[in-house]
Design a protein around this motif. Structure first.
Motif, PDB file in Angstrom:
ATOM      1  N   SER A 227       0.814  -1.216   0.000  1.00  0.00           N
ATOM      2  CA  SER A 227       0.000   0.000   0.000  1.00  0.00           C
ATOM      3  C   SER A 227       0.849   1.268   0.000  1.00  0.00           C
ATOM      4  O   SER A 227       0.476   2.277  -0.571  1.00  0.00           O
ATOM      5  CB  SER A 227      -0.967  -0.015   1.172  1.00  0.00           C
ATOM      6  OG  SER A 227      -0.257   0.052   2.384  1.00  0.00           O
ATOM      7  N   ALA A 228       2.032   1.186   0.631  1.00  0.00           N
ATOM      8  CA  ALA A 228       2.880   2.379   0.632  1.00  0.00           C
ATOM      9  C   ALA A 228       3.355   2.684  -0.788  1.00  0.00           C
ATOM     10  O   ALA A 228       3.352   3.835  -1.223  1.00  0.00           O
ATOM     11  CB  ALA A 228       4.071   2.176   1.561  1.00  0.00           C
ATOM     12  N   MET A 230       1.809   1.982  -3.416  1.00  0.00           N
ATOM     13  CA  MET A 230       0.677   2.476  -4.181  1.00  0.00           C
ATOM     14  C   MET A 230       0.412   3.956  -3.892  1.00  0.00           C
ATOM     15  O   MET A 230       0.109   4.729  -4.778  1.00  0.00           O
ATOM     16  CB  MET A 230      -0.543   1.628  -3.862  1.00  0.00           C
ATOM     17  CG  MET A 230      -1.405   1.402  -5.076  1.00  0.00           C
ATOM     18  SD  MET A 230      -2.835   0.440  -4.667  1.00  0.00           S
ATOM     19  CE  MET A 230      -2.291  -1.205  -4.921  1.00  0.00           C
ATOM     20  N   MET A 231       0.547   4.319  -2.621  1.00  0.00           N
ATOM     21  CA  MET A 231       0.358   5.729  -2.276  1.00  0.00           C
ATOM     22  C   MET A 231       1.428   6.569  -2.969  1.00  0.00           C
ATOM     23  O   MET A 231       1.159   7.645  -3.469  1.00  0.00           O
ATOM     24  CB  MET A 231       0.432   5.960  -0.760  1.00  0.00           C
ATOM     25  CG  MET A 231      -0.697   5.418   0.089  1.00  0.00           C
ATOM     26  SD  MET A 231      -2.400   5.445  -0.490  1.00  0.00           S
ATOM     27  CE  MET A 231      -2.782   7.124  -0.777  1.00  0.00           C
ATOM     28  N   ALA A 233       2.911   5.829  -5.701  1.00  0.00           N
ATOM     29  CA  ALA A 233       2.586   5.864  -7.125  1.00  0.00           C
ATOM     30  C   ALA A 233       1.523   6.921  -7.396  1.00  0.00           C
ATOM     31  O   ALA A 233       1.568   7.628  -8.402  1.00  0.00           O
ATOM     32  CB  ALA A 233       2.099   4.498  -7.586  1.00  0.00           C
ATOM     33  N   MET A 234       0.575   7.056  -6.469  1.00  0.00           N
ATOM     34  CA  MET A 234      -0.463   8.062  -6.667  1.00  0.00           C
ATOM     35  C   MET A 234       0.112   9.468  -6.581  1.00  0.00           C
ATOM     36  O   MET A 234      -0.282  10.371  -7.295  1.00  0.00           O
ATOM     37  CB  MET A 234      -1.582   7.886  -5.643  1.00  0.00           C
ATOM     38  CG  MET A 234      -2.393   6.628  -5.889  1.00  0.00           C
ATOM     39  SD  MET A 234      -3.943   6.573  -4.962  1.00  0.00           S
ATOM     40  CE  MET A 234      -5.080   7.345  -6.102  1.00  0.00           C
ATOM     41  N   MET A 235       1.081   9.624  -5.674  1.00  0.00           N
ATOM     42  CA  MET A 235       1.765  10.917  -5.579  1.00  0.00           C
ATOM     43  C   MET A 235       2.474  11.232  -6.879  1.00  0.00           C
ATOM     44  O   MET A 235       2.390  12.333  -7.415  1.00  0.00           O
ATOM     45  CB  MET A 235       2.817  10.878  -4.462  1.00  0.00           C
ATOM     46  CG  MET A 235       2.279  11.055  -3.086  1.00  0.00           C
ATOM     47  SD  MET A 235       1.797  12.745  -2.813  1.00  0.00           S
ATOM     48  CE  MET A 235       3.389  13.455  -2.365  1.00  0.00           C
TER      49      MET A 235
END
Lengths: 404, 461
Positions: A227-228, A230-231, A233-235
């Motif tokens: 999840s980190a 992924m976060m 990646a969203m940034m």
């Protein structure tokens, strides 16, 4: 073959693996696309910030140049009169093949206020000064509306930004390669099953998964992504995908049913230290074009890439080694569909009296006229549609014969 | 169809919570809505008056940066400015956290939803310096206290607020025959921006009975509305165009313009029958369906007109109408509603939200909301966010919702509930078989939670 059918079949097989019965599913009816309009491909790149045409394509044969631009010796000769910025050297092989061309001293009808916001609005709306800020649709969208047999995948806006260029009544798909989903295969199956009864969600999910799978930019898929990551990646995605990833995605679509792709590149607002800032921006442009060339494969020969900007820049270098917002600039074209390597220009000269308001390169032709002739050649759009619907108020002038 | 507690919470509130029981009746909902604003005191966000001193400070620093005597002085000012701007961004990220936490913890979800609805109806966007971060303070001051009062009070508070006045260029609008106008001559003039949006968006609606002449008349009537960073709203009689002016057939204003003329004008617009229709329809579309039941809209319109724009009464009429409770699937949640309701289902409390860490706030909320299509500080235009479901559920925006749903819950909570149990918490009686199946069959807890949050059952109201 349509990628959409693929994904739906794919879905069915895998749903069967989950053990649910879909015999009565509406998905069993494959969605077939009517043949897309024509065979020609168009890529529109909006260069945001105002590209300095004089630095991109310095008129080495104009005696007035050195006084205005002491640094042009970096550029090397292109056609005996114009030189080419060294950051564009990766495109030289295309020039040699006749797959690269330019139009110089061109501009939109935008004059005098020199605002990025208004300038880009006008470039994308494709209208004249009189309707500045009042047009809510883009010329590329109005083009799609004119194409017989256009489907939802005929045109693609790529990237995160909501471009006026593609906004309007016609259906234009939108995707950014960095929006890719990172799901485990099991989660993907469950997701598809869960979305199944809600058409809005079902279709968007199928499309997102389909596009994610075909997206080259994605390295790691699934299992190991935590999840980190992924976060993060969203940034990163908020910043935007790299130009080669965008171009590669565009190429992929264009090799299938898509006929038109549009995206923007920014970083051309070079107010200071232009010798350092412009190469970076041009490098992104060159990367985008070379990626298109490589990834389009045989389709490159049917392709025309046009890169346009909201305005050129001041003829003189300013006090901080940069240039300020100006008027006329250059348009870049690439693709196997071009007639020949050329710089189309009715050169206005660089003496002070030749300059527009004694500061900017003087516009000699409406950039929309070149665009219009390209659309005419690729899609057979007739002249009256071009100068009323797509580029209202355009004086289309004579055909510069850009396309073979 | 009668009142339904879970539906009340999902459709008209901020979603189901394992901590807060849903309301028991329409009376209960209305009592909470018209009672004290508990969340505003528990999870404070500064209002615009508290925010303005920062803006004054930035203004002063910018002056030095531009016109300071020495280069050193100018450079130091630039540094101070950047520091202040960064600090403001960090603080604003924290306020966003408070806003989300209010949704997660409130017993009065309808209030949070209405604040969001009206903030969108009166979209004002700050541009430049630290104006963008003034948005939540604007909402806290102009919108939040006025959502269940009279529409005319809300209109006055929002449309004349400095953030709106600046956003729609009202402070630049100068009556040609005003004192200032005569002095400046050709350089000064009317700006119709606020006047046009007020008729088109805030009051009568785009189909309303007004013409270009009315836009101009309203622009004349609104002259004098301006602001000063030191004082907030300011009425400048010197800029005001002497009247009277004919707006929608009414003769308004006078030879000697006053603020009272402007208030009268706004009151007339706020209670106009076209405004009643426009507001009723928009509320019904937002809360119930993109194609709302016409009898419900009619009942709300009548109530609006009969009460002179009593918003609580209009909301009650909506909630008492059977169509408000029709079975789903209802509208798709906007990104902020989706994220807020996810936090609520996850039982997120202040210790879970890194309000003091701007970087984490970026990663957890600001960047994802942008990717979902709702960059909160940058709405697309004065008409606010799109209402149609299809605008929100595009492949790329849905992908962002999915990514957030898979990743953020763990980042926030560090421990995750069992998906089967969470499905029950998040969806209650709206839990569908495919979601139950997915919750049980997911490989990991994070994916299970993510799938539940991504399900149409959770994404819709």
């Amino acid at each position: 073959m349509s990628s959409n059918i693929l994904s739906r079949r794919h879905f069915l097989t895998r749903s069967a693996a989950l053990g649910c019965s879909l015999a009565a599913s509406p998905l069993i009816t494959p969605v077939t696309f009517a043949s897309a309009p024509g065979d020609g491909r168009l890529v529109v790149i909006v260069l945001r910030g105002g590209l300095d045409g004089l630095d991109l394509l310095p008129p080495l044969g104009d005696k007035g140049l050195t006084a205005l631009r002491p640094d042009v010796d970096l550029a090397t000769d292109l056609n005996g009169f114009f030189g080419l910025h060294p950051a564009m050297s990766p495109l030289r092989p295309l020039w040699a093949k006749g797959h690269l061309a330019f139009a110089h001293a061109v501009s939109t009808p935008y004059r005098d206020k020199r605002s990025h916001f208004d300038g880009q609005d006008l470039l994308e709306a494709g209208t004249g000064m009189d309707s500045i800020g009042q047009t809510e649709t883009g010329w590329l969208n109005r083009l799609v509306a004119q194409l017989p047999g256009a489907q939802s995948h005929t045109a693609y806006a790529i990237g995160r930004s909501d471009m006026l260029l593609t906004r309007g009544a016609a259906d234009v798909a939108n995707w950014s390669p960095d929006a890719a989903l990172t799901l485990s295969p099991q989660a993907e199956l469950l997701l598809e099953r869960m979305m199944h009864d809600d058409p809005l969600f079902r279709d968007a999910t199928a499309e997102a998964i389909n596009l994610s799978q075909s997206s080259i930019s994605l390295g790691a898929i699934a299992d190991e992504v935590d999840s980190a990551d992924m976060m993060n990646a969203m940034m990163a995605a908020k910043v935007g995908a790299r130009p080669d990833a965008i171009a590669s995605f565009a190429a992929q679509r264009l090799r299938e049913d898509t006929r038109i792709a549009a995206f923007s590149l920014s970083g051309f607002d070079t107010h200071a230290n232009q010798s350092r800032s412009l190469p970076k921006a041009l490098d992104r442009l060159a990367q985008a074009v070379t990626t298109l060339h490589t990834d389009l494969g045989p389709v490159w020969d049917k392709t025309t890439v046009v890169a346009v900007t909201e305005f050129g820049r001041t003829a003189r270098i300013n006090g901080t080694g940069g240039t300020d917002h100006g008027t006329a600039g250059a348009m870049i074209m690439a693709g196997g569909a071009l007639a020949r390597a050329q710089v189309v220009s009715d050169w206005p000269g660089l003496d002070e009296a030749d300059l527009y308001q004694r500061r900017d390169l003087r516009p000699t032709r409406d950039v929309r006229a070149h665009l219009a002739w390209v659309l005419h050649a690729i899609f057979g759009v007739n002249q009256s549609t071009l100068d009323t619907e797509i580029f209202p108020g355009l004086d289309i002038g004579t055909d510069p014969r850009l396309i073979a | 169809m009668p009142f339904h507690p879970e539906r009340a919470e999902i459709r008209f509130g901020c979603g189901l919570s394992p901590r807060v029981p849903p309301p028991t009746s329409v009376d209960d909902m209305m009592a909470r809505l018209t009672g004290p604003d508990l969340m505003a005191s528990a999870l404070p966000i500064p209002d615009f008056d508290a925010y303005r001193p920062r803006m004054s400070k930035v203004h002063a620093i910018k002056k030095v940066q531009k016109a300071g005597k020495t280069k050193k002085e100018r450079k130091a000012a630039l540094k101070t400015y950047r520091k202040l701007r960064r600090a403001t961004r960090d603080d604003a990220a924290g306020w966003l956290g408070q806003m989300m936490l209010r949704r997660a913890m409130t017993e009065d979800g309808l209030r949070e939803r209405l604040v969001s609805f009206w903030a969108d109806h009166f979209t004002a966007r700050g541009n430049g310096r630290i104006w963008p971060q003034g948005q939540l303070p604007y909402i806290e001051q102009a919108i939040r206290p006025n959502i269940s009062g009279r529409f005319s009070d809300l209109l006055r508070a929002a449309a004349l607020h400095p953030l709106m006045v600046k956003y729609l260029d009202q402070s630049k609008s100068i009556g040609p025959h005003s004192v200032t106008g005569k002095k400046r001559g050709k350089g000064a003039g009317l700006n119709e921006n606020l006047a046009r949006e007020m008729l088109e968006l805030h009051t009568l609606g785009v189909d309303g009975p007004y013409s270009q002449d009315d836009v101009q008349a309203l622009a004349r009537l609104l002259t004098g509305v301006t602001f000063k960073l030191k004082h907030g709203f300011v009425y400048s009689q010197k800029q005001a165009e002497p009247g009277p002016h004919v707006l929608l057939g009414h003769s308004l204003g006078g030879k000697k313009p006053t603020l009272a003329h402007i208030h009268n004008t706004l009151d007339m617009l706020a209670t106009h029958p076209a405004t009643a229709r426009h507001i009723a329809r928009k509320l019904a579309m937002h809360f119930v369906s993109d194609q709302p039941d016409p009898t419900m809209v009619a009942a709300m319109t009548t109530r609006f007109t009969d009460t002179g724009g009593d918003l609580a009464a209009v909301i009650r009429t909506m909630l008492e109408h059977p169509a408000a409770w029709q079975d789903g699937p209802g509208n798709v949640k906007r990104p902020v509603d989706f994220v807020g309701s996810a936090l609520r289902a996850l039982d997120v409390v202040p210790k879970h939200v890194p309000t003091g860490n701007a970087k984490d706030m970026q990663a957890l909320f600001i960047a994802p909301l942008t990717l979902m299509g709702q960059p909160l500080e940058a709405p697309p235009g004065p008409d606010g966010w799109p209402e149609a479901d299809a605008d929100w559920i595009t492949p790329q925006r849905l992908a962002a919702r999915l990514q957030w749903a898979m990743a953020a819950p763990f980042q926030l909570r560090k421990t995750l509930p069992r998906p089967e149990k969470f499905a029950q918490t998040a969806l209650g009686s709206t839990l569908t078989e495919p979601v139950r199946f997915a919750a049980a069959a997911a490989e990991t807890r994070a994916e299970g939670i993510g799938l539940i949050l991504a399900s149409p059952a959770f994404q819709r109201v």
